[in-house]
Scaffold this motif. Structure first.
Motif, PDB file in Angstrom:
ATOM      1  N   TYR A 146       9.332  -2.762  -5.599  1.00 40.43           N
ATOM      2  CA  TYR A 146       8.301  -3.547  -6.250  1.00 40.43           C
ATOM      3  C   TYR A 146       6.683  -2.654  -6.060  1.00 40.43           C
ATOM      4  O   TYR A 146       5.675  -2.734  -6.271  1.00 40.43           O
ATOM      5  CB  TYR A 146       7.827  -4.047  -6.475  1.00 40.43           C
ATOM      6  CG  TYR A 146       9.030  -5.193  -7.464  1.00 40.43           C
ATOM      7  CD1 TYR A 146       9.291  -4.896  -8.597  1.00 40.43           C
ATOM      8  CD2 TYR A 146       9.576  -6.071  -6.849  1.00 40.43           C
ATOM      9  CE1 TYR A 146      10.389  -5.356  -9.531  1.00 40.43           C
ATOM     10  CE2 TYR A 146      10.867  -6.742  -7.876  1.00 40.43           C
ATOM     11  CZ  TYR A 146      11.257  -6.557  -9.070  1.00 40.43           C
ATOM     12  OH  TYR A 146      11.887  -6.724  -9.851  1.00 40.43           O
ATOM     13  N   CYS A 187      10.014  -5.378  -0.539  1.00 44.96           N
ATOM     14  CA  CYS A 187       9.305  -6.704  -2.077  1.00 44.96           C
ATOM     15  C   CYS A 187      10.289  -5.162  -2.768  1.00 44.96           C
ATOM     16  O   CYS A 187      10.433  -5.863  -4.308  1.00 44.96           O
ATOM     17  CB  CYS A 187       8.743  -5.462  -1.942  1.00 44.96           C
ATOM     18  SG  CYS A 187       8.609  -3.244  -1.639  1.00 44.96           S
ATOM     19  N   GLY A 237       3.470   0.347  -0.310  1.00 43.84           N
ATOM     20  CA  GLY A 237       3.236  -0.327  -0.916  1.00 43.84           C
ATOM     21  C   GLY A 237       3.699   0.913  -1.697  1.00 43.84           C
ATOM     22  O   GLY A 237       3.947   0.630  -3.361  1.00 43.84           O
ATOM     23  N   THR A 285       4.840  -4.772  -4.363  1.00 47.44           N
ATOM     24  CA  THR A 285       4.078  -5.395  -4.032  1.00 47.44           C
ATOM     25  C   THR A 285       4.903  -6.698  -3.737  1.00 47.44           C
ATOM     26  O   THR A 285       5.751  -6.340  -4.255  1.00 47.44           O
ATOM     27  CB  THR A 285       3.277  -5.714  -5.025  1.00 47.44           C
ATOM     28  OG1 THR A 285       3.968  -5.511  -6.407  1.00 47.44           O
ATOM     29  CG2 THR A 285       2.132  -4.519  -5.239  1.00 47.44           C
ATOM     30  N   LEU A 338      -0.913 -10.238  -7.037  1.00 46.53           N
ATOM     31  CA  LEU A 338      -0.218  -9.802  -5.933  1.00 46.53           C
ATOM     32  C   LEU A 338      -0.666  -8.763  -4.702  1.00 46.53           C
ATOM     33  O   LEU A 338      -2.222  -9.323  -5.146  1.00 46.53           O
ATOM     34  CB  LEU A 338       0.535  -8.584  -6.279  1.00 46.53           C
ATOM     35  CG  LEU A 338       1.078  -8.829  -7.993  1.00 46.53           C
ATOM     36  CD1 LEU A 338       1.854  -7.746  -8.360  1.00 46.53           C
ATOM     37  CD2 LEU A 338       2.595  -9.709  -7.666  1.00 46.53           C
ATOM     38  N   ALA A 339       0.059  -9.006  -3.569  1.00 47.47           N
ATOM     39  CA  ALA A 339      -0.599  -8.371  -2.283  1.00 47.47           C
ATOM     40  C   ALA A 339       0.291  -6.793  -2.444  1.00 47.47           C
ATOM     41  O   ALA A 339       1.467  -7.037  -2.660  1.00 47.47           O
ATOM     42  CB  ALA A 339      -0.430  -9.372  -1.017  1.00 47.47           C
ATOM     43  N   THR A 340      -0.294  -6.099  -1.530  1.00 49.36           N
ATOM     44  CA  THR A 340       0.614  -5.249  -1.650  1.00 49.36           C
ATOM     45  C   THR A 340       1.589  -5.297  -0.349  1.00 49.36           C
ATOM     46  O   THR A 340       1.204  -5.728   0.981  1.00 49.36           O
ATOM     47  CB  THR A 340      -0.609  -3.621  -0.495  1.00 49.36           C
ATOM     48  OG1 THR A 340      -1.039  -3.522  -1.785  1.00 49.36           O
ATOM     49  CG2 THR A 340       0.086  -2.838  -0.549  1.00 49.36           C
ATOM     50  N   CYS A 341       2.230  -4.876  -0.903  1.00 48.33           N
ATOM     51  CA  CYS A 341       3.816  -4.878   0.677  1.00 48.33           C
ATOM     52  C   CYS A 341       3.497  -4.011   2.131  1.00 48.33           C
ATOM     53  O   CYS A 341       3.621  -2.492   1.612  1.00 48.33           O
ATOM     54  CB  CYS A 341       5.086  -4.120  -0.172  1.00 48.33           C
ATOM     55  SG  CYS A 341       6.757  -4.686   1.521  1.00 48.33           S
TER      56      CYS A 341
END
Ligand SMILES: [Zn+2]
Ligand SMILES: [Zn+2]
Length: 385
Positions: free
Chosen positions: A201, A198, A174, A203, A166-169
């Motif tokens: 989320y 996102c 985030g 993420t 997962l990647a931080t939005c």
């Protein structure tokens, strides 16, 4: 529930509502107190503490699951106080910002709760199971097929393709929400909306799992065996823990409820654990008495029909009904007797019956001769009933 390790807080008392207060009453009480003790309005340090308590009480009592823990004597906010669901710590922020806004500006749509967890508990599922009376009465191991979501085996629920994460939005950093600043009588108030990039989320999934497209679960058909205990009734539900839908992100499965539907039986009707059936006996047998063999659910019983049995008479066979679901013993079987009057008499039989009637002083006019049959019949039977 866990043992109580500390005295649970009196959340109802903090909001000043009764234990049976409705959701609306709780919300109203919360708003009223929040207006009174909000730190921006009431700078008193004690008010600040009080405001925290009010928020905690509202957080607990506005959540059905947490409120249930309170009602059982627990404290869902206490460390290890139970109730922390599969979402775990951080599953939800404190009281929603929107609720505080609502306290001042009235309810508005679009509650914002910060980043929402990707892994959430699954929902319950229900399945209808048709059974025959013999199966509900004596129990059965019934095979069932369930169509539910199960954990995606490719990504084990993570939703990400192999070797990716997962990647931080970047759009919301985030937080799962984007904020805007409003000037109000309280000073600057920050309001927030869920991040659309996102979906709240916080993420994003750069490379979704090809099997589940990032959902962490897939739909599948499973075969299970459900053990139906003896004595279940139509409409009862049997709960199979965690056999329901797996949640998004591979969250804990909900429960599966198997709802019993009992097919009508050709012979017996069921009332609770008692059974009823009808048996027809000829008029002569009812008059003279006879012995019948009654088929019960699981046996054959000789039953005496006493001489002089009337139409509608009922015989009761103790403990020949459905076994009790709880405890021991069984219901009864009631045999309702229908007395059948012969419909076609030949000449001999008619003569015999007329002679019989004569010996009883019950002579009746021959129907063919007509003429005031009903009045004569009434006269004939008067005093002989
Ligand atoms: Zn997957
Ligand atoms: Zn975002």
């Amino acid at each position: 529930m866990r043992t109580r390790n500390a005295v649970a807080k009196d959340y109802y008392g903090i909001l000043g509502v009764n234990r049976d207060a409705s959701d609306d009453e709780i919300k109203r009480a919360y708003r009223k107190l929040a207006r009174q003790y909000h730190p921006d309005v009431n700078p008193d340090p004690e008010a600040h503490e009080k405001f925290k308590d009010i928020n905690a009480a509202y957080e607990v009592l506005s959540d059905d699951q947490k409120r249930q823990i309170v009602d059982l004597g627990g404290d869902p906010l206490a460390p290890g106080g139970g109730g922390a669901g599969p979402g775990g710590p951080g599953a939800g922020p404190f009281v929603g910002f929107q609720d505080i806004m609502d306290a001042f500006f009235g309810a508005a749509g679009g509650a914002s709760r910060g980043p929402r967890p990707r892994t959430r508990p699954g929902s319950d599922a229900i399945l209808r199971l048709e059974l025959d009376l013999n199966e509900t009465a004596f129990g059965v191991e019934a095979p069932i097929t369930v169509d539910t979501a199960v954990v995606c085996t490719t990504c084990s629920g993570a939703g990400t393709a192999a070797g990716t994460h997962l990647a931080t939005c970047e759009a919301c950093g985030g937080r799962g929400e984007v904020q805007s600043i409003q000037r109000t009588f309280l000073g600057q108030v920050v309001s927030s909306r869920p991040c659309t990039v996102c979906q709240g989320y916080g993420t994003v999934i750069p490379s979704p799992c090809p099997t589940c497209a990032g959902d962490g679960r897939v739909r599948t058909r499973r075969s299970l065996t459900v053990k139906i205990p003896a004595g279940v009734e139509d409409g009862m539900r049997i709960r199979l823990a965690q056999q329901g839908e797996v949640g998004p992100g591979g969250g804990t499965a909900g429960d599966l409820y198997v709802e019993i539907h009992e097919r009508p039986h050709d012979v017996y009707s069921r009332k609770g654990d008692d059974l009823h059936c009808r048996v027809t006996v000829p008029m002569t047998a009812a008059a003279l008495g006879t012995r019948l063999t009654i088929k019960t659910l699981d046996s054959e019983e000789p039953v005496d029909v006493k001489p002089g049995t009337q139409p509608g008479a009922t015989l009761r066979l103790r403990a020949r009904g459905v076994p009790h679901l709880r405890g021991t013993g069984r219901g009864d079987l009631y045999v309702h007797l229908d007395v059948r009057t012969p419909t076609k008499l030949d000449a001999d039989q008619e003569r015999i019956l007329r002679d019989f009637a004569k010996t009883r002083g019950e002579e009746v006019a021959e129907l063919s001769k007509q003429g005031g049959f009903f009045s004569r019949m009434r006269d004939a039977f008067n005093g002989h009933a």
